[in-house]
Write a protein that holds these residues in place. Structure first.
Motif, PDB file in Angstrom:
ATOM      1  N   GLN A  13      -2.729  -2.147   4.847  1.00  0.00           N
ATOM      2  CA  GLN A  13      -2.749  -1.262   3.655  1.00  0.00           C
ATOM      3  C   GLN A  13      -3.898  -1.388   2.965  1.00  0.00           C
ATOM      4  OE1 GLN A  13       1.129  -2.566   2.039  1.00  0.00           O
ATOM      5  NE2 GLN A  13       2.410  -1.087   3.753  1.00  0.00           N
ATOM      6  N   LEU A  14      -5.210  -1.150   3.414  1.00  0.00           N
ATOM      7  CA  LEU A  14      -6.055  -1.732   2.680  1.00  0.00           C
ATOM      8  C   LEU A  14      -7.061  -0.512   1.994  1.00  0.00           C
ATOM      9  CD1 LEU A  14      -7.802  -4.233   5.157  1.00  0.00           C
ATOM     10  CD2 LEU A  14      -6.136  -4.389   3.100  1.00  0.00           C
ATOM     11  N   GLY A  15      -6.760   0.820   2.132  1.00  0.00           N
ATOM     12  CA  GLY A  15      -7.364   1.731   1.711  1.00  0.00           C
ATOM     13  C   GLY A  15      -6.742   2.226   0.084  1.00  0.00           C
ATOM     14  N   ASP A  16      -7.733   2.943  -0.485  1.00  0.00           N
ATOM     15  CA  ASP A  16      -7.336   3.319  -2.014  1.00  0.00           C
ATOM     16  C   ASP A  16      -5.879   3.861  -1.871  1.00  0.00           C
ATOM     17  OD1 ASP A  16      -9.417   2.069  -3.261  1.00  0.00           O
ATOM     18  OD2 ASP A  16     -10.664   3.654  -3.334  1.00  0.00           O
ATOM     19  N   HIS A  17      -5.664   4.573  -0.956  1.00  0.00           N
ATOM     20  CA  HIS A  17      -4.290   5.427  -1.186  1.00  0.00           C
ATOM     21  C   HIS A  17      -3.147   4.707  -1.065  1.00  0.00           C
ATOM     22  CE1 HIS A  17      -5.741   5.091   3.165  1.00  0.00           C
ATOM     23  NE2 HIS A  17      -4.447   5.452   3.700  1.00  0.00           N
ATOM     24  N   PHE A  18      -3.071   3.540  -0.893  1.00  0.00           N
ATOM     25  CA  PHE A  18      -2.020   2.290  -0.919  1.00  0.00           C
ATOM     26  C   PHE A  18      -1.995   1.824  -2.527  1.00  0.00           C
ATOM     27  CE2 PHE A  18      -2.967   2.240   3.405  1.00  0.00           C
ATOM     28  CZ  PHE A  18      -1.855   2.522   3.796  1.00  0.00           C
ATOM     29  N   LEU A  19      -2.709   2.259  -3.506  1.00  0.00           N
ATOM     30  CA  LEU A  19      -2.598   2.068  -4.811  1.00  0.00           C
ATOM     31  C   LEU A  19      -2.305   3.424  -5.633  1.00  0.00           C
ATOM     32  CD1 LEU A  19      -5.984  -0.426  -5.028  1.00  0.00           C
ATOM     33  CD2 LEU A  19      -3.428  -0.791  -4.824  1.00  0.00           C
ATOM     34  N   ASP A  20      -2.052   3.159  -7.006  1.00  0.00           N
ATOM     35  CA  ASP A  20      -1.676   4.193  -7.853  1.00  0.00           C
ATOM     36  C   ASP A  20      -2.755   4.718  -8.640  1.00  0.00           C
ATOM     37  OD1 ASP A  20       0.882   4.139  -6.422  1.00  0.00           O
ATOM     38  OD2 ASP A  20       1.817   3.204  -8.179  1.00  0.00           O
ATOM     39  N   ASP A  21      -3.611   3.801  -9.075  1.00  0.00           N
ATOM     40  CA  ASP A  21      -4.608   4.060  -9.755  1.00  0.00           C
ATOM     41  C   ASP A  21      -5.866   3.004  -9.575  1.00  0.00           C
ATOM     42  OD1 ASP A  21      -4.140   2.057 -11.785  1.00  0.00           O
ATOM     43  OD2 ASP A  21      -2.345   2.996 -12.119  1.00  0.00           O
ATOM     44  N   ASP A  22      -6.860   3.397 -10.393  1.00  0.00           N
ATOM     45  CA  ASP A  22      -8.177   2.571 -10.270  1.00  0.00           C
ATOM     46  C   ASP A  22      -8.143   1.230 -10.861  1.00  0.00           C
ATOM     47  OD1 ASP A  22      -9.189   4.537  -8.801  1.00  0.00           O
ATOM     48  OD2 ASP A  22     -10.371   5.387 -10.357  1.00  0.00           O
ATOM     49  N   ASP A  23      -7.269   0.994 -11.626  1.00  0.00           N
ATOM     50  CA  ASP A  23      -6.946  -0.159 -12.398  1.00  0.00           C
ATOM     51  C   ASP A  23      -5.838  -1.160 -12.068  1.00  0.00           C
ATOM     52  OD1 ASP A  23      -8.982   0.558 -14.242  1.00  0.00           O
ATOM     53  OD2 ASP A  23      -7.219   1.784 -15.115  1.00  0.00           O
ATOM     54  N   GLN A  24      -4.950  -0.707 -10.967  1.00  0.00           N
ATOM     55  CA  GLN A  24      -3.839  -1.593 -10.704  1.00  0.00           C
ATOM     56  C   GLN A  24      -4.155  -2.737 -10.135  1.00  0.00           C
ATOM     57  OE1 GLN A  24      -1.307   0.470  -7.827  1.00  0.00           O
ATOM     58  NE2 GLN A  24       0.352  -0.387  -8.645  1.00  0.00           N
ATOM     59  N   PRO A  25      -3.514  -3.931 -10.673  1.00  0.00           N
ATOM     60  CA  PRO A  25      -3.545  -5.318 -10.258  1.00  0.00           C
ATOM     61  C   PRO A  25      -3.100  -5.479  -8.835  1.00  0.00           C
ATOM     62  CG  PRO A  25      -1.980  -5.209 -11.803  1.00  0.00           C
ATOM     63  CD  PRO A  25      -2.556  -3.886 -11.842  1.00  0.00           C
ATOM     64  N   VAL A  26      -3.723  -6.105  -7.915  1.00  0.00           N
ATOM     65  CA  VAL A  26      -3.284  -6.438  -6.438  1.00  0.00           C
ATOM     66  C   VAL A  26      -2.991  -7.530  -5.953  1.00  0.00           C
ATOM     67  CG1 VAL A  26      -4.303  -5.858  -4.345  1.00  0.00           C
ATOM     68  CG2 VAL A  26      -4.650  -4.137  -5.884  1.00  0.00           C
ATOM     69  N   LEU A  27      -2.177  -7.851  -5.069  1.00  0.00           N
ATOM     70  CA  LEU A  27      -1.806  -9.250  -4.188  1.00  0.00           C
ATOM     71  C   LEU A  27      -2.405  -8.785  -2.893  1.00  0.00           C
ATOM     72  CD1 LEU A  27      -0.815 -12.007  -3.989  1.00  0.00           C
ATOM     73  CD2 LEU A  27       1.300 -11.182  -3.516  1.00  0.00           C
ATOM     74  N   LEU A  28      -3.214  -9.981  -2.520  1.00  0.00           N
ATOM     75  CA  LEU A  28      -3.465  -9.688  -0.836  1.00  0.00           C
ATOM     76  C   LEU A  28      -3.499 -11.258  -0.386  1.00  0.00           C
ATOM     77  CD1 LEU A  28      -7.002  -8.138  -0.672  1.00  0.00           C
ATOM     78  CD2 LEU A  28      -5.027  -7.146   0.195  1.00  0.00           C
ATOM     79  N   VAL A  29      -2.708 -10.973   0.783  1.00  0.00           N
ATOM     80  CA  VAL A  29      -2.160 -12.364   1.199  1.00  0.00           C
ATOM     81  C   VAL A  29      -2.996 -12.753   2.552  1.00  0.00           C
ATOM     82  CG1 VAL A  29      -0.411 -14.121   1.930  1.00  0.00           C
ATOM     83  CG2 VAL A  29      -0.089 -12.274   0.240  1.00  0.00           C
ATOM     84  N   GLU A  30      -3.717 -13.559   2.831  1.00  0.00           N
ATOM     85  CA  GLU A  30      -4.348 -13.960   4.129  1.00  0.00           C
ATOM     86  C   GLU A  30      -3.443 -15.131   4.769  1.00  0.00           C
ATOM     87  OE1 GLU A  30      -8.606 -14.525   4.735  1.00  0.00           O
ATOM     88  OE2 GLU A  30      -7.943 -16.409   6.002  1.00  0.00           O
ATOM     89  N   ALA A  31      -2.316 -14.972   5.256  1.00  0.00           N
ATOM     90  CA  ALA A  31      -1.438 -16.002   5.799  1.00  0.00           C
ATOM     91  C   ALA A  31      -1.778 -16.321   7.220  1.00  0.00           C
ATOM     92  CB  ALA A  31      -0.094 -15.603   5.863  1.00  0.00           C
ATOM     93  N   ARG A  32      -1.941 -17.755   7.271  1.00  0.00           N
ATOM     94  CA  ARG A  32      -2.876 -18.259   8.657  1.00  0.00           C
ATOM     95  C   ARG A  32      -1.732 -18.257   9.519  1.00  0.00           C
ATOM     96  NH1 ARG A  32      -6.067 -23.497   8.527  1.00  0.00           N
ATOM     97  NH2 ARG A  32      -4.147 -24.288   9.142  1.00  0.00           N
ATOM     98  N   SER A  33      -0.297 -18.441   9.088  1.00  0.00           N
ATOM     99  CA  SER A  33       0.675 -18.652  10.424  1.00  0.00           C
ATOM    100  C   SER A  33       0.737 -17.335  11.188  1.00  0.00           C
ATOM    101  CB  SER A  33       2.188 -18.762   9.666  1.00  0.00           C
ATOM    102  OG  SER A  33       2.350 -17.581   8.693  1.00  0.00           O
ATOM    103  N   VAL A  34       0.342 -16.089  10.774  1.00  0.00           N
ATOM    104  CA  VAL A  34       0.476 -15.029  11.532  1.00  0.00           C
ATOM    105  C   VAL A  34      -0.600 -15.309  12.943  1.00  0.00           C
ATOM    106  CG1 VAL A  34      -0.217 -12.667  11.829  1.00  0.00           C
ATOM    107  CG2 VAL A  34       0.840 -13.401   9.756  1.00  0.00           C
ATOM    108  N   LEU A  35      -1.709 -16.043  12.611  1.00  0.00           N
ATOM    109  CA  LEU A  35      -2.519 -16.205  13.758  1.00  0.00           C
ATOM    110  C   LEU A  35      -2.111 -17.571  14.544  1.00  0.00           C
ATOM    111  CD1 LEU A  35      -6.393 -16.105  12.167  1.00  0.00           C
ATOM    112  CD2 LEU A  35      -4.816 -14.161  13.459  1.00  0.00           C
TER     113      LEU A  35
END
Ligand code: FAD
Ligand code: SF4
Length: 493
Positions: A13-35
């Motif tokens: 869900q990495l594009g801008d269209h997954f956010l509501d505006d240009d200032d919205q705070p974001v959490l991104l998770v790189e979870a190694r267990s997936v690999l």
């Protein structure tokens, strides 16, 4: 809508269209267990990590970028209310719906909403949920390629004109867009090498330069290049396979779309504009747009409509384990030229175009009754664009007919003659596409007749396949054909 809360973005869900505006705070998770859980293709792991880390770098101070073992650890560390757009797998949907302080919003990145799909499906009553009908409904609703209430050019679908074999001498278009790797890619490569050395993760396939977009800007460039260079030929050559051109007229944009870097409507509008401005013929624009607002969304909605049990459908009672040479992408062990070439594409790039997936890899598996759920897992792990929502219906339904014909009106099984017509593989293969007995009997041809014999009753009852059964019943050498298949067993052909 988002209540100003931090938006948790999954890695697709990495594009801008997954956010509501240009200032919205974001959490991104790189979870190694997936690999750690599954053996993904090395280049798939690279692409996903590279895209995630590029997005984190773009978002700067707005993002909490949690590099943890599990999602749970990351959410605990974030410790604040979050919103998330509906995730793309049953497992992830169950995970987010069970979390306190996480509000789940409608899905984004598709062209038909859940409500519009439900209304369409309900309106069908007992009739089948046919892709073509869904697609026409979407064309009208979205106002794409329409002249008032009528389809542009007076026809909804130009497929019948679009089945050209590969042209001699190639398509004559420039090569596809490819990225230049940067320091983020270098870091990803170092991490993957280290984790592999430490025995924490293990991969299938070979490493190679990143071949697909990892940022929105790269994806937009790749889209523009596709529309200018390849889209004009997309229609006629959609089904063609060529040993010298693994891309043909395809867009190579599914990895970017499935990471959420591109919104499908971006692609649709660019293709439509190119048609309206006279750069692209209607049959190509229509063919491409049908893949997006038709197939892609249709498959997405069926994934949810059919529920988590769909992945275990096995109506053709296919129980063969995947042979090691197939599972491990050992292209060099295979002499059958089309299959060896297809496995090499997957081994070296984690990618092959639709007809290679359906009519070479999927066809071979269907003929030999590979177990659909394991095959789905194989496709999912080995293809850079593979995600649960898209792989499950495409493999279980479209390719393996394991749902008894819910998604496709007939099994996509075919003999060597089809591959010979639509490719240039057969002329220097050690097998002959028209031979079904003898040492040079084509494995796709022997496999095809064995498949028809094994599923005689089911295929005889389907008007679209009953002719194959009549053909099979007239074969004087059917026992010999089946004996060749049995002798070959699960050895590489
Ligand atoms: C066995 C099998 C497995 C597949 N697995 C995947 C997968 O894991 N991920 C995936 O995105 N596609 C999958 N597909 C569908 C299709 O093969 C790929 O979307 C396509 O080859 C991607 O290459 P492209 O972007 O060059 O496509 P193009 O030929 O340029 O098509 C345009 C776009 O249409 C969409 N599209 C076309 N057909 C389908 C379809 N059947 N389902 C969903 N989207 C479609 C894709 O987003 C694609 O980018 C699978 C098909 C088969 C038969
Ligand atoms: S002869 Fe058969 S195995 Fe060889 S390339 Fe043609 S279809 Fe494939």
């Amino acid at each position: 809508m988002g209540n100003g809360h931090r938006r948790w973005l999954f890695a697709d869900q990495l594009g801008d269209h997954f956010l509501d505006d240009d200032d919205q705070p974001v959490l991104l998770v790189e979870a190694r267990s997936v690999l750690e859980r599954r053996r993904f293709h090395r280049q798939k792991a690279h692409l996903v990590l590279s895209a995630l880390r590029h997005r984190a770098a773009e978002l700067g101070d707005r993002v909490i970028f949690a590099r943890t073992r599990t999602y749970g650890e990351a959410l605990d560390a974030a410790g604040e209310p979050l919103t998330v757009c509906h995730p793309t797998s049953h497992a992830a949907a169950a995970f987010v719906s069970g979390r306190a302080r996480v509000t789940v919003l409608p899905a984004r990145g598709f062209t038909t909403s859940r409500e519009d799909f439900a209304a369409w499906a309900e309106g069908r009553g007992d009739r089948r949920l046919l892709m073509e009908d869904f697609y026409r409904d979407a064309r009208r609703r979205l106002g794409v390629l329409m002249d008032g209430a009528e389809p542009a050019g007076g026809r909804w679908n130009f497929d019948a004109d679009n089945r050209e074999p590969p042209p001699r001498g190639g398509l004559g278009v420039p090569g596809p867009w490819r990225p230049v790797e940067d320091e983020i890619d270098e870091e990803v490569r170092r991490d993957l090498d280290r984790w592999e050395r430490d025995g924490v993760v293990s991969f299938v396939g070979r490493d190679g330069p990143r071949a697909f977009p990892a940022t929105r800007a790269e994806a937009a460039e790749a889209l523009a290049r596709f529309v200018a260079d390849r889209l004009p030929c997309f229609g006629p050559y959609q089904d063609a396979m060529s040993s010298g051109d693994p891309v043909m007229a395809h867009s190579l944009l599914s990895p970017a779309l499935n990471l959420g870097l591109l919104d499908p409507m971006d692609c649709v509008r660019e293709a439509e504009t190119a048609y309206q401005e006279g750069h692209v013929p209607l049959r190509s624009a229509e063919g491409y747009i049908r893949q997006l607002i038709g197939w892609r969304d249709y498959v997405w909605h069926l994934y949810w409509h059919l529920g988590p049990g769909y992945r275990r459908e096995n109506r053709l009672s296919a129980h063969t384990a995947l042979p090691a040479w197939f599972a491990e992408l050992d292209a060099d062990a295979v002499e059958a030229r089309c299959l060896s070439w297809a496995l090499r594409q997957v081994r070296d790039h984690g990618f092959a175009h639709h007809i290679v997936r359906l009519m070479v890899l999927g066809n071979y598996a269907l003929q030999r009754a590979f177990e659909p759920e394991r095959l789905t897992d194989w496709f999912h792990r080995c293809f850079v664009d593979g995600y649960d929502w898209v792989m499950t219906p495409n493999v279980v339904g479209m390719s393996q007919h394991a749902d008894g014909g819910l998604l496709a009106t007939k099994p996509y099984a075919s003999a060597g003659a089809y591959i010979n017509r639509m490719s240039d593989f057969c002329h220097d293969c050690r097998y002959r596409p028209d031979r079904r007995t003898g040492a040079d009997a084509c494995p796709f041809t022997t496999g095809y007749w064995s498949f028809v014999a094994r599923n005689e009753e089911l295929l005889a009852a389907n008007p679209r396949t009953s002719r194959s059964v009549h053909g099979m019943r007239r074969l004087a050498d059917l026992d010999e054909v089946r004996a060749i298949e049995a002798d070959r067993g699960d050895a590489p052909p």
